[in-house]
Motif scaffolding. Structure first.
Motif, PDB file in Angstrom:
ATOM      1  N   GLU A  47       1.033  -0.770  -0.319  1.00 54.08           N
ATOM      2  CA  GLU A  47      -0.023   0.194  -0.070  1.00 54.08           C
ATOM      3  C   GLU A  47       0.969   1.470  -0.180  1.00 54.08           C
ATOM      4  O   GLU A  47       1.823   1.418   0.720  1.00 54.08           O
ATOM      5  N   GLU A  48       0.615   2.547  -0.993  1.00 55.39           N
ATOM      6  CA  GLU A  48       1.449   3.564  -0.954  1.00 55.39           C
ATOM      7  C   GLU A  48       1.370   3.933   0.234  1.00 55.39           C
ATOM      8  O   GLU A  48       2.670   5.216   0.853  1.00 55.39           O
ATOM      9  N   ASP A  49       0.245   4.293   1.171  1.00 53.48           N
ATOM     10  CA  ASP A  49       0.226   4.499   2.507  1.00 53.48           C
ATOM     11  C   ASP A  49      -0.274   4.142   3.515  1.00 53.48           C
ATOM     12  O   ASP A  49      -0.968   3.304   3.474  1.00 53.48           O
ATOM     13  N   PRO A  50       0.279   4.513   4.358  1.00 54.16           N
ATOM     14  CA  PRO A  50       0.285   3.488   5.933  1.00 54.16           C
ATOM     15  C   PRO A  50      -0.740   4.008   6.591  1.00 54.16           C
ATOM     16  O   PRO A  50      -1.044   2.905   7.945  1.00 54.16           O
ATOM     17  N   LYS A  97     -11.728  -3.990  -3.027  1.00 58.01           N
ATOM     18  CA  LYS A  97     -11.570  -3.035  -2.880  1.00 58.01           C
ATOM     19  C   LYS A  97     -11.688  -4.060  -5.414  1.00 58.01           C
ATOM     20  O   LYS A  97     -11.804  -4.579  -4.989  1.00 58.01           O
ATOM     21  N   LEU A  98     -12.739  -2.889  -5.355  1.00 56.16           N
ATOM     22  CA  LEU A  98     -12.379  -3.736  -7.537  1.00 56.16           C
ATOM     23  C   LEU A  98     -10.756  -2.810  -7.793  1.00 56.16           C
ATOM     24  O   LEU A  98     -10.412  -2.324  -7.304  1.00 56.16           O
ATOM     25  N   PRO A  99     -10.401  -3.959  -8.981  1.00 52.70           N
ATOM     26  CA  PRO A  99      -9.181  -3.952  -9.391  1.00 52.70           C
ATOM     27  C   PRO A  99      -9.789  -2.166  -9.763  1.00 52.70           C
ATOM     28  O   PRO A  99     -10.370  -1.794 -10.748  1.00 52.70           O
ATOM     29  N   GLY A 100      -7.969  -1.097 -10.302  1.00 51.20           N
ATOM     30  CA  GLY A 100      -8.681  -0.050 -10.857  1.00 51.20           C
ATOM     31  C   GLY A 100      -7.396   0.078  -9.683  1.00 51.20           C
ATOM     32  O   GLY A 100      -7.384  -0.003  -8.460  1.00 51.20           O
ATOM     33  N   ASP A 101      -7.119   2.220  -9.846  1.00 49.89           N
ATOM     34  CA  ASP A 101      -6.901   2.586  -9.308  1.00 49.89           C
ATOM     35  C   ASP A 101      -6.560   4.731 -10.061  1.00 49.89           C
ATOM     36  O   ASP A 101      -7.503   4.165 -10.337  1.00 49.89           O
ATOM     37  N   TYR A 102      -6.577   5.633  -9.112  1.00 45.61           N
ATOM     38  CA  TYR A 102      -6.367   6.780 -10.102  1.00 45.61           C
ATOM     39  C   TYR A 102      -5.920   7.112 -11.053  1.00 45.61           C
ATOM     40  O   TYR A 102      -4.137   5.645 -10.973  1.00 45.61           O
ATOM     41  N   MET A 188      -2.696  -9.408  -1.701  1.00 42.54           N
ATOM     42  CA  MET A 188      -3.915  -9.092  -1.932  1.00 42.54           C
ATOM     43  C   MET A 188      -4.307 -10.666  -2.050  1.00 42.54           C
ATOM     44  O   MET A 188      -3.563 -12.170  -2.706  1.00 42.54           O
ATOM     45  N   LYS A 189      -5.738 -10.353  -1.481  1.00 49.01           N
ATOM     46  CA  LYS A 189      -6.940 -12.503  -2.461  1.00 49.01           C
ATOM     47  C   LYS A 189      -7.358 -11.249  -3.181  1.00 49.01           C
ATOM     48  O   LYS A 189      -8.392 -10.862  -3.869  1.00 49.01           O
ATOM     49  N   LEU A 190      -7.817 -12.338  -4.606  1.00 51.96           N
ATOM     50  CA  LEU A 190      -8.602 -12.515  -5.338  1.00 51.96           C
ATOM     51  C   LEU A 190     -10.033 -13.630  -4.914  1.00 51.96           C
ATOM     52  O   LEU A 190      -9.452 -14.360  -5.614  1.00 51.96           O
TER      53      LEU A 190
END
Length: 265
Positions: A47-50, A97-102, A188-190
């Motif tokens: 994760e980018e943020d703690p 969460k769904l796959p994807g990002d900003y 992660m788990k899918l």
């Protein structure tokens, strides 16, 4: 006392067929079985943020430099026992969460989205043979969620007093092909989650994910078996083998019986 046989429970009267009821209907979506897809794991994507505060701070920095953040996530649908299932990620055995990002500030919306889907789900190494980069069929935008402030709350509308939302998240329907290789980061788990598990289950999945059954209700579906034959369609019959669909862990763990998972029996 006479015994009721299964044949005795079947009606001898044929169903009454109403007039056509498909006016202004979107194109019917063909869903392929979960067994058509191959799942694996790849390197960890930390994760980018703690913390939540750190994530909101980074959002604020992005807004100051580039304006509203653009986020795209995909609703990937297949079927199990002729019931639609959504592919989604689970992080730390808790967060879904769904796959994807900003998107990056310079990214084109659709091409940038495909690149983020590749980062999350495209295989690497020998598992990826035959797969092409950005090989995703991005369909309709099914929802837009807005973040009015530097807070965790998002809404499916822009509040009346907000003129400069800080983030817009779009949920896109992703048409899965007949077969595909997918790979998930090993931290992660899918999961494949049935629609009935998501419906009104905001306590577990939150408002965005629990709304997916509503978003997909506009479509009719064709359910295809492993041989490419249409075996059911909307409106269709129930599972032919008597099994009840449940959430499945596709990569990173074992199958989850959601009744056990939720502590109910």
């Amino acid at each position: 006392m006479s015994t009721i046989t299964p044949t005795a429970l079947q009606s001898t009267q044929p169903p009454i067929i109403p007039l056509n009821f498909n006016g202004n209907q979107p194109e019917t979506i063909r869903l392929y079985p979960l067994s058509n897809y191959t799942f694996g794991v790849k390197e960890t994507q930390p994760e980018e943020d703690p913390s939540v505060l750190a994530r909101l701070k980074r959002l604020e920095e992005h807004y100051q430099a580039h304006g509203m953040r653009r986020t795209c996530e995909g609703i990937l649908v297949c079927h199990e026992h002729n019931h639609p299932h959504i592919l989604m990620l689970q992080i730390a055995n808790a967060f879904f969460k769904l796959p994807g990002d900003y998107l990056r500030p310079e990214d084109d919306e659709v091409e940038g989205f495909k690149a983020r889907l590749d980062e999350r789900l495209a295989p690497v190494g020998s598992l990826g043979e035959g797969n092409k980069a950005a090989d995703w069929q991005v369909g309709d935008c099914l929802a837009q969620w807005w973040r009015p402030n530097f807070e965790t709350f998002m809404y499916p509308f822009v509040p009346a007093h907000i003129t400069r939302p800080k983030e817009c998240k779009k949920l896109y329907f992703i048409q899965l092909p007949h077969s595909k290789v997918l790979s998930v980061p090993k931290n992660m788990k899918l999961l494949a989650v049935p629609l009935f598990e998501l419906y009104e289950n905001t306590q577990r999945y939150g408002p965005q994910l629990s709304a997916i059954p509503h978003l997909l209700s506009r479509y009719n579906f064709e359910f295809v078996n492993e041989d490419g034959e249409v075996v059911a369609m909307t409106p269709g019959s129930g599972p032919t083998d008597g099994e009840v669909p449940k959430t499945k862990v596709l990569a990173g763990g074992d199958d989850i019986d959601m009744k056990t998972e939720n502590g109910t029996h």
